[in-house]
Design a protein around this motif. Structure first.
Motif, PDB file in Angstrom:
ATOM      1  N   ARG A 150      -1.854   6.792  12.761  1.00 26.26           N
ATOM      2  CA  ARG A 150      -2.117   5.355  12.866  1.00 26.26           C
ATOM      3  C   ARG A 150      -3.536   5.077  12.402  1.00 26.26           C
ATOM      4  N   GLY A 151      -3.725   3.910  11.797  1.00 27.02           N
ATOM      5  CA  GLY A 151      -5.039   3.576  11.261  1.00 27.02           C
ATOM      6  C   GLY A 151      -5.711   2.478  12.059  1.00 27.02           C
ATOM      7  N   LEU A 152      -7.025   2.590  12.211  1.00 19.06           N
ATOM      8  CA  LEU A 152      -7.838   1.498  12.767  1.00 19.06           C
ATOM      9  C   LEU A 152      -9.063   1.399  11.872  1.00 19.06           C
TER      10      LEU A 152
ATOM     11  N   GLU B 227      -8.453  19.792   0.870  1.00 20.17           N
ATOM     12  CA  GLU B 227      -8.199  19.752  -0.572  1.00 20.17           C
ATOM     13  C   GLU B 227      -7.488  18.426  -0.886  1.00 20.17           C
ATOM     14  N   PRO B 228      -8.132  17.536  -1.654  1.00 18.76           N
ATOM     15  CA  PRO B 228      -7.564  16.190  -1.810  1.00 18.76           C
ATOM     16  C   PRO B 228      -6.184  16.136  -2.451  1.00 18.76           C
ATOM     17  N   ILE B 229      -5.816  17.170  -3.242  1.00 17.17           N
ATOM     18  CA  ILE B 229      -4.476  17.128  -3.839  1.00 17.17           C
ATOM     19  C   ILE B 229      -3.426  17.170  -2.726  1.00 17.17           C
ATOM     20  N   GLY B 230      -3.832  17.670  -1.556  1.00 17.72           N
ATOM     21  CA  GLY B 230      -2.948  17.650  -0.388  1.00 17.72           C
ATOM     22  C   GLY B 230      -2.377  16.265  -0.121  1.00 17.72           C
ATOM     23  N   PHE B 231      -3.120  15.237  -0.482  1.00 20.37           N
ATOM     24  CA  PHE B 231      -2.644  13.862  -0.258  1.00 20.37           C
ATOM     25  C   PHE B 231      -1.308  13.628  -0.939  1.00 20.37           C
ATOM     26  N   VAL B 232      -1.222  14.099  -2.169  1.00 21.26           N
ATOM     27  CA  VAL B 232      -0.021  13.836  -2.969  1.00 21.26           C
ATOM     28  C   VAL B 232       1.162  14.594  -2.368  1.00 21.26           C
TER      29      VAL B 232
ATOM     30  N   ASN C 295      -4.132  -2.028  -8.562  1.00 24.80           N
ATOM     31  CA  ASN C 295      -2.693  -2.127  -8.782  1.00 24.80           C
ATOM     32  C   ASN C 295      -2.081  -3.216  -7.898  1.00 24.80           C
ATOM     33  N   ARG C 296      -2.519  -3.254  -6.638  1.00 28.19           N
ATOM     34  CA  ARG C 296      -1.933  -4.217  -5.695  1.00 28.19           C
ATOM     35  C   ARG C 296      -2.447  -5.625  -5.928  1.00 28.19           C
ATOM     36  N   LEU C 297      -3.771  -5.727  -6.189  1.00 32.44           N
ATOM     37  CA  LEU C 297      -4.422  -7.029  -6.068  1.00 32.44           C
ATOM     38  C   LEU C 297      -5.051  -7.535  -7.362  1.00 32.44           C
TER      39      LEU C 297
ATOM     40  N   LEU D 254     -15.151   0.990   7.192  1.00 35.32           N
ATOM     41  CA  LEU D 254     -14.852   2.282   7.799  1.00 35.32           C
ATOM     42  C   LEU D 254     -13.366   2.319   8.097  1.00 35.32           C
ATOM     43  N   LEU D 255     -12.673   3.317   7.547  1.00 33.87           N
ATOM     44  CA  LEU D 255     -11.226   3.438   7.747  1.00 33.87           C
ATOM     45  C   LEU D 255     -10.985   4.613   8.682  1.00 33.87           C
ATOM     46  N   GLY D 256     -10.367   4.343   9.812  1.00 35.95           N
ATOM     47  CA  GLY D 256     -10.239   5.393  10.816  1.00 35.95           C
ATOM     48  C   GLY D 256      -8.797   5.785  11.103  1.00 35.95           C
TER      49      GLY D 256
ATOM     50  N   ARG E 162       0.870  -1.185   0.000  1.00 36.08           N
ATOM     51  CA  ARG E 162       0.000   0.000   0.000  1.00 36.08           C
ATOM     52  C   ARG E 162       0.906   1.235   0.000  1.00 36.08           C
ATOM     53  N   PRO E 163       0.487   2.313  -0.682  1.00 35.20           N
ATOM     54  CA  PRO E 163       1.356   3.500  -0.688  1.00 35.20           C
ATOM     55  C   PRO E 163       1.474   4.129   0.695  1.00 35.20           C
ATOM     56  N   VAL E 164       0.499   3.905   1.546  1.00 37.29           N
ATOM     57  CA  VAL E 164       0.531   4.376   2.938  1.00 37.29           C
ATOM     58  C   VAL E 164       0.021   3.229   3.807  1.00 37.29           C
TER      59      VAL E 164
ATOM     60  N   TYR F 158     -11.719   7.247  -5.879  1.00 36.94           N
ATOM     61  CA  TYR F 158     -10.818   6.841  -6.969  1.00 36.94           C
ATOM     62  C   TYR F 158      -9.563   6.164  -6.431  1.00 36.94           C
ATOM     63  N   ALA F 159      -8.958   6.836  -5.433  1.00 40.69           N
ATOM     64  CA  ALA F 159      -7.594   6.482  -5.049  1.00 40.69           C
ATOM     65  C   ALA F 159      -7.476   5.031  -4.579  1.00 40.69           C
ATOM     66  N   TYR F 160      -8.399   4.613  -3.734  1.00 42.13           N
ATOM     67  CA  TYR F 160      -8.294   3.264  -3.169  1.00 42.13           C
ATOM     68  C   TYR F 160      -8.546   2.221  -4.253  1.00 42.13           C
TER      69      TYR F 160
HETATM   70  C1  HEM Z   1      -7.432  12.432  -0.748  1.00 43.44           C
HETATM   71  C2  HEM Z   1      -7.370  11.762   0.389  1.00 43.44           C
HETATM   72  C3  HEM Z   1      -6.853  10.367   0.526  1.00 43.44           C
HETATM   73  C4  HEM Z   1      -6.257   9.555  -0.396  1.00 43.44           C
HETATM   74  C5  HEM Z   1      -5.930   9.856  -1.853  1.00 43.44           C
HETATM   75  C6  HEM Z   1      -5.964   8.305   0.274  1.00 43.44           C
HETATM   76  C7  HEM Z   1      -5.367   7.211  -0.322  1.00 43.44           C
HETATM   77  C8  HEM Z   1      -5.126   5.996   0.275  1.00 43.44           C
HETATM   78  C9  HEM Z   1      -4.662   4.829  -0.397  1.00 43.44           C
HETATM   79  C10 HEM Z   1      -4.347   4.743  -1.892  1.00 43.44           C
HETATM   80  C11 HEM Z   1      -4.553   3.840   0.508  1.00 43.44           C
HETATM   81  C12 HEM Z   1      -4.100   2.397   0.264  1.00 43.44           C
HETATM   82  C13 HEM Z   1      -5.316   1.597  -0.126  1.00 43.44           C
HETATM   83  C14 HEM Z   1      -4.997   0.160  -0.465  1.00 43.44           C
HETATM   84  O1  HEM Z   1      -4.153  -0.094  -1.336  1.00 43.44           O
HETATM   85  O2  HEM Z   1      -5.645  -0.746   0.116  1.00 43.44           O
HETATM   86  C15 HEM Z   1      -4.967   4.375   1.776  1.00 43.44           C
HETATM   87  C16 HEM Z   1      -5.026   3.673   2.957  1.00 43.44           C
HETATM   88  C17 HEM Z   1      -5.570   4.172   4.113  1.00 43.44           C
HETATM   89  N1  HEM Z   1      -6.146   5.421   4.297  1.00 43.44           N
HETATM   90 FE1  HEM Z   1      -6.280   6.881   2.943  1.00 43.44          FE
HETATM   91  N2  HEM Z   1      -6.378   8.371   1.573  1.00 43.44           N
HETATM   92  C18 HEM Z   1      -6.943   9.611   1.762  1.00 43.44           C
HETATM   93  C19 HEM Z   1      -7.518  10.092   2.910  1.00 43.44           C
HETATM   94  C20 HEM Z   1      -7.692   9.357   4.061  1.00 43.44           C
HETATM   95  C21 HEM Z   1      -8.447   9.777   5.206  1.00 43.44           C
HETATM   96  C22 HEM Z   1      -9.239  11.079   5.316  1.00 43.44           C
HETATM   97  C23 HEM Z   1      -8.349   8.782   6.127  1.00 43.44           C
HETATM   98  C24 HEM Z   1      -8.943   8.704   7.510  1.00 43.44           C
HETATM   99  C25 HEM Z   1     -10.205   8.757   7.734  1.00 43.44           C
HETATM  100  C26 HEM Z   1      -7.547   7.731   5.560  1.00 43.44           C
HETATM  101  C27 HEM Z   1      -7.233   6.558   6.182  1.00 43.44           C
HETATM  102  C28 HEM Z   1      -6.582   5.503   5.588  1.00 43.44           C
HETATM  103  C29 HEM Z   1      -6.285   4.272   6.275  1.00 43.44           C
HETATM  104  C30 HEM Z   1      -6.598   3.950   7.742  1.00 43.44           C
HETATM  105  C31 HEM Z   1      -5.658   3.439   5.350  1.00 43.44           C
HETATM  106  C32 HEM Z   1      -5.144   2.010   5.597  1.00 43.44           C
HETATM  107  C33 HEM Z   1      -6.250   1.043   5.238  1.00 43.44           C
HETATM  108  C34 HEM Z   1      -5.829  -0.395   5.497  1.00 43.44           C
HETATM  109  O3  HEM Z   1      -5.626  -0.751   6.670  1.00 43.44           O
HETATM  110  O4  HEM Z   1      -5.717  -1.179   4.515  1.00 43.44           O
HETATM  111  N3  HEM Z   1      -7.170   8.107   4.301  1.00 43.44           N
HETATM  112  N4  HEM Z   1      -5.310   5.702   1.607  1.00 43.44           N
END
Ligand code: HEM
Length: 515
Positions: free
Chosen positions: A128-130, A155-160, A361-363, A143-145, A69-71, A353-355
């Motif tokens: 940290r994620g839960l 602003e979602p571009i902030g992610f990049v 890509n991953r799976l 639900l991703l926390g 995963r990228p994050v 889109y992103a996920y």
């Molecule tokens: C524009 C905003 C965001 C983008 C582009 C983004 C993108 C991503 C991507 C690409 C992944 C990996 C997904 C995978 O391959 O399974 C990820 C994982 C994750 N994101 Fe985001 N994210 C964003 C915002 C957020 C926000 C707002 C939260 C919190 C509520 C969040 C929480 C998480 C968590 C917890 C994971 C890990 C999920 C897991 O355990 O597999 N993200 N994110």
């Protein structure tokens, strides 16, 4: 456990335990099922070309990785159940909440954001994620926390930008505090989230004490079509405790996986961790609220919402296979169920889109047919592509709108269809930080700890960046800025961070000891 040695934990006992449970080893075969002859298990002096066992073993070993995963790459997953304890049918018709006592199976994933696999669980200032995937009769509900209740930006571009600034420097290949502080000080909206992360709320004493905040404001509707706006929360039932940066450094030194080990061992020892699943429901309708309820960089003001408890989540089983159930797990924010509509904010839209792309890509394109992601029921027109195909939807018609009893959509008469415009207010960003500093960090000790963490974290940053941070803090609160300035000066006078291993005094390992 098959041992009485107190230092052998369930993690280390996993293999001996397996042996105890499996008295007879199975017959080794090729992947196509032919029994392997013992002569094939070694190759010296024999032909390699005809040794299918050896060829397969080597070929497979070099293809065993999927992209990370990228994050949030480093993680542990565990299974459990959610039980409804309170009637919330007035807010949502989701069948998962249909009646008190209803039980839904789920899988949870605890993760660490910027930290790569092999890194430290107790790393400072990383999110940290839960996250949870509920297997409901109306499809998977994901639900991703986050461990803190606010996010970096609207602003979602902030992610990049964030992904790169908080990630590895392109030349040094190391996490780069210059880029991190640069980014943080150029984007005042991020400060609120950073304060949460750098305070005692950012570094929990293990995953079992960590709460999860899915952050976005979801649109709920009941079976009369009435609409509510809610923020969900997984509230850890163990009281919150934090660790200091110094404690974290010591823990990381002898076990970088301590949080993961802690969760695994607790579940194996049947000391099952629990979370209260609850939600904050907005009291007024949208046209009556004076703030942006979809802004995920802010918590809602006191008095504007009611906290509603829903039920209890218990994690009672470790996964049987980490690759199949953790690496292959695809948590997707768009997986919602009838009664819960997507949040109306731009970050959520980008996440749709992103996920999707990341998981493709991953799976591969059929990732929802992988066992851990498979819903209880599915009929789709998405066929073919990379395995797993399962039965590839068999002989059923493969296009929508056919005359041949292909799967048909439902009509949900209660589903609302609202369109929104959301406003952005900059001063509100500082106000949120001010409230955090003065109300959440209420005591002097909490404030000092936050400031000390900020100083220790930014000590290596260039002076111009430290000044920029100082300027930002002065817009939040004069006392906050002063404390940062004084502590930073003190740290500069007293602390010398090692630049090479030669700089480390073995008798004085903690460079912060004088602070
Ligand atoms: C524009 C905003 C965001 C983008 C582009 C983004 C993108 C991503 C991507 C690409 C992944 C990996 C997904 C995978 O391959 O399974 C990820 C994982 C994750 N994101 Fe985001 N994210 C964003 C915002 C957020 C926000 C707002 C939260 C919190 C509520 C969040 C929480 C998480 C968590 C917890 C994971 C890990 C999920 C897991 O355990 O597999 N993200 N994110």
């Amino acid at each position: 456990l098959n041992t009485s040695d107190a230092n052998v934990d369930p993690v280390t006992a996993q293999l001996p335990d397996y042996k105890m449970r499996t008295p007879i080893p199975g017959v080794l075969t090729t992947s196509a099922g032919r029994p392997v002859d013992v002569s094939e298990t070694r190759t010296l002096g024999r032909s390699l070309a005809t040794n299918l066992f050896a060829l397969e073993a080597i070929k497979h070993a070099v293809s065993e990785r999927r992209p990370d995963r990228p994050v949030f790459a480093k993680a542990i997953a565990a299974k459990g159940v959610f039980e409804v304890k309170h009637d919330v049918t007035r807010y949502t018709k989701a069948k998962l909440f249909e009646h008190v006592g209803k039980v839904t199976p789920l899988i949870a994933r605890f993760s660490t954001s910027q930290i790569q696999k092999g890194g430290n669980d107790a790393a400072p200032y990383t999110a940290r994620g839960l996250s949870m995937k509920f297997y409901t009769e109306e499809g998977n509900f994901d639900l991703l926390g986050f461990n803190v209740p606010v996010y970096f930006y609207r602003e979602p571009i902030g992610f990049v930008e964030l992904l790169h600034a908080l990630g590895l420097n392109p030349q040094t290949n190391l996490l780069d505090i210059s880029a991190t502080v640069d980014m943080a000080t150029l984007s005042p909206v991020m400060l609120h989230m950073l304060l949460w992360s750098l305070s005692e709320r950012g570094l929990p004493r293990g995953f079992r004490r960590m709460s999860g905040h899915p952050l976005h404001t979801y649109e709920l509707y009941n079976d009369k079509g009435e609409v509510y706006y809610a923020r969900f929360r997984f509230q850890a039932d163990l009281p919150y405790e934090s660790i200091s940066l110094e404690q974290a450094a010591a823990l990381n030194a002898y076990d970088p996986d301590l949080f993961i080990r802690d969760l695994y061992n607790s579940i194996e020892r049947q000391n099952y961790p629990t979370w209260t699943f609850e939600m904050d429901v907005l009291n007024d309708d949208l046209d009556q609220v004076t703030f942006d309820p979809f802004d995920l960089t802010k918590i809602w003001p006191n008095g504007t919402f009611t906290t509603v408890q829903i039920g209890t989540i218990t994690l009672n089983r470790n996964v049987d296979n980490a690759f199949a159930e953790n690496e292959d797990l695809a948590l997707y924010p768009g997986n919602l169920v009838p009664g819960i509509n997507p949040p109306h904010d731009q970050v959520f839209a980008a996440r749709m889109y992103a996920y999707f792309d990341s998981q493709m890509n991953r799976l591969g394109s059929n990732y929802n047919k992988i066992e851990v992601n498979r819903p209880l029921y599915a009929r789709t027109f998405t066929r073919d592509g990379a395995p797993p195909l399962r039965d590839n939807e068999g002989d059923r018609v493969n296009y929508y709108g056919s005359s041949f009893h292909g799967a048909r959509p439902v009509h949900d008469p209660d589903k609302p269809d609202r369109v929104f415009k959301t406003n952005e207010v900059e001063e509100a960003d500082y106000e949120a930080c001010r409230r955090f500093y003065n109300e959440v960090m209420a005591t002097d000790a909490q404030k000092n700890r936050l400031v000390k963490n900020m100083v220790l974290t930014t000590l290596r940053a260039h002076h111009s960046l430290q000044l920029r941070l100082l300027e930002l803090l002065s817009k939040v609160d004069a006392d906050f800025a002063k404390r940062y300035e004084v502590t930073l000066d003190l740290a500069k006078a007293k602390v010398r961070l090692p630049q090479t291993v030669d700089d480390v005094d073995p008798n004085r390992l903690n460079p912060y000891a004088d602070l």
